[in-house]
Design an enzyme around this catalytic site. Structure first.
Site, PDB file in Angstrom:
ATOM      1  N   ASP A 274    -100.024  36.549 -74.477  1.00 27.93           N
ATOM      2  CA  ASP A 274    -100.613  35.417 -75.168  1.00 27.93           C
ATOM      3  C   ASP A 274    -100.386  35.550 -76.674  1.00 27.93           C
ATOM      4  O   ASP A 274    -100.585  36.624 -77.242  1.00 27.93           O
ATOM      5  CB  ASP A 274    -102.115  35.359 -74.858  1.00 27.93           C
ATOM      6  CG  ASP A 274    -102.746  34.069 -75.325  1.00 27.93           C
ATOM      7  OD1 ASP A 274    -102.123  33.014 -75.165  1.00 27.93           O
ATOM      8  OD2 ASP A 274    -103.875  34.121 -75.849  1.00 27.93           O
ATOM      9  N   GLU A 321     -95.732  33.641 -74.436  1.00 26.14           N
ATOM     10  CA  GLU A 321     -96.402  32.370 -74.736  1.00 26.14           C
ATOM     11  C   GLU A 321     -95.908  31.918 -76.105  1.00 26.14           C
ATOM     12  O   GLU A 321     -96.274  32.490 -77.126  1.00 26.14           O
ATOM     13  CB  GLU A 321     -97.919  32.559 -74.714  1.00 26.14           C
ATOM     14  CG  GLU A 321     -98.696  31.258 -74.912  1.00 26.14           C
ATOM     15  CD  GLU A 321     -98.988  30.951 -76.365  1.00 26.14           C
ATOM     16  OE1 GLU A 321     -98.474  29.911 -76.851  1.00 26.14           O
ATOM     17  OE2 GLU A 321     -99.701  31.723 -77.015  1.00 26.14           O
ATOM     18  N   ASP A 374    -106.066  23.373 -72.353  1.00 25.98           N
ATOM     19  CA  ASP A 374    -106.461  22.314 -73.272  1.00 25.98           C
ATOM     20  C   ASP A 374    -106.132  20.924 -72.748  1.00 25.98           C
ATOM     21  O   ASP A 374    -106.482  19.930 -73.389  1.00 25.98           O
ATOM     22  CB  ASP A 374    -105.757  22.502 -74.630  1.00 25.98           C
ATOM     23  CG  ASP A 374    -106.222  23.754 -75.357  1.00 25.98           C
ATOM     24  OD1 ASP A 374    -107.436  24.032 -75.317  1.00 25.98           O
ATOM     25  OD2 ASP A 374    -105.380  24.442 -75.953  1.00 25.98           O
TER      26      ASP A 374
END
Length: 428
Positions: A274, A321, A374
């Site tokens: 991440d 990511e 999101d």
């Protein structure tokens, strides 16, 4: 590389399974994936969360969340009575049950403790002290905060029983996860983990190695992590994690990172990093700043780090990511080590023909997601699209995607609650 072949996968955290544990529902989910031809199961981090409950805000980058453990596993070994409710007291009783069981049953536990002592001892002591003091470690007495030899020795003596219980909790949840992983791999399903680039300030990682982070002599961060202002956040994002003292990591040939990835590779077949962007440069915010506006980009030794990781793990099964504003230097670093990036279908239909998230522009070195945490659900997103865009989606996605999604939704609705499956999001 596990993703050398094209695969389909699902993102589902174990806490979203019925019961939220590594019991029968987890094995049934693997069976469901295998029957559907899905060969990747991605999760969020499995580490023990802090009070926030977020899997990205955890007490350890090595430890697993004991709340995932299935008590029936303990019953089957005769360490607790049938019908025992899952709670911390059940684990304590199971530990006593293991102690009464004799040397044969203790062998696996003893081996686990010995092989993982490099992180487990610090984690157990950190957890016990945190439970007893109910404060962040930087507020502990200096002998404990600064890890003086005499202070730690006294704490180990005082907390001896609790330390064994915490080690046992880790033994149980590790054993259950590794058994599930072996079952999934046997069914042809790979397990895909998620590693936050930063760790929490209130963690065993920072307490045990404060020299690896930008802290002052009172264990206060001098800089914290985040991202600068952008279209979505006018003040930027101030995450608050202590940032790395990269010179200290380089001085020990990234041993901390190699150990962290070794744990990840034991637990998973591949791992998403991440905020991979932070390996090239990280947005460092002075700790006294209330927002992220006044931070600055500080170069990180991503090339040296990834080279060290590749030497330790030649296949380097990582996914980067790389969403958001990503520079060419970040992409160059990713490609140098042949790390797949991410593309998101819901980002692709903005009317720009060169959009990299548009299916016909997808780079083969990519993992394709329908959305992120999101985004709306795929169905909600599709339903909200302008009619012109909505008509274009099936052409880009290929085949009668919308019709198949609609028919699948109708079938699921007819099954009723008695046969409801865990909610999941397509990975690819």
């Amino acid at each position: 590389m596990p993703l050398a072949d094209r695969r389909g996968g699902v993102l589902l955290h174990p806490t979203s399974l019925p019961g939220g544990r590594l019991g029968p529902a987890a094995y049934q989910f693997v069976d469901f994936l295998a029957a559907a031809g899905i060969t990747v199961w991605q999760t969020l981090p499995l580490n023990p969360p802090r009070q926030t409950g977020s899997p990205y805000d955890c007490l350890s980058s090595h430890g697993l969340d004991p709340a995932l453990a299935d008590p029936e596993w303990l019953v089957q070994r005769g360490w607790i009575e049938p019908g025992t409710q899952a709670n911390p007291d059940a684990m304590r009783r199971a530990w006593q049950g293991l102690r009464r069981a004799g040397a044969t049953d203790r062998e696996g536990f003893d081996r686990f403790v010995t092989e993982r002592a490099h992180w487990l001892d610090d984690f157990a002591l950190f957890s016990a002290l945190r439970e007893s003091r109910q404060t962040g470690w930087w507020l502990w007495p200096p002998t404990l905060r600064d890890r003086s030899h005499s202070g730690l020795a006294k704490a180990v003596t005082r907390q001896g029983q609790r330390l064994d219980e915490i080690r046992f909790e880790q033994f149980v949840v590790y054993s259950q996860w590794l058994e599930l992983k072996a079952y999934a791999n046997h069914r042809g399903v790979l397990l895909f983990g998620d590693m936050p680039i930063y760790v929490a300030r209130d963690s065993a990682d920072v307490w045990s190695r404060p020299d690896l982070f930008k802290l002052d002599d009172k264990a206060e961060p001098t800089f914290v992590a985040g991202v600068p202002p952008d279209y979505f956040a006018a003040q930027g994002q101030r995450w608050g994690n202590p940032v790395y003292r990269w010179s200290a990591h380089e001085a020990e040939q990234f041993a901390w990172w190699r150990a962290r990835l070794a744990t990840a590779m034991e637990l998973f077949d591949l791992m998403r990093i991440d905020h991979f962007r932070g390996f090239e440069a990280c947005w460092e915010i002075p700790a006294e700043e209330p927002t992220a506006r006044n931070g600055q980009w500080v170069a990180a030794p991503g090339d040296a780090l990834l080279r060290a990781l590749r030497e330790a793990f030649p296949k380097l099964p990582l996914v980067a990511e790389n969403l958001g504003v990503i520079t060419e230097s970040v992409e160059t670093l990713r490609r140098r080590y042949s790390l797949p990036g991410m593309v998101v279908l819901q980002f692709g239909f903005d009317g720009h023909a060169a959009n990299p998230h548009l299916p016909h522009n997808h780079d083969p070195l990519s993992v394709v997601y329908s959305g992120t945490h999101d985004n709306d659900t795929a169905l909600g997103w599709f339903s909200s699209l302008d009619t012109t865009v909505r008509d274009h989606v099936p052409d880009e996605a290929g085949g009668d995607v919308v019709g198949r999604v609609g028919r699948a939704a109708q079938r699921a609705a007819r099954q009723g609650e008695d046969e409801r499956a865990p909610s999941a999001r397509p990975l690819a």
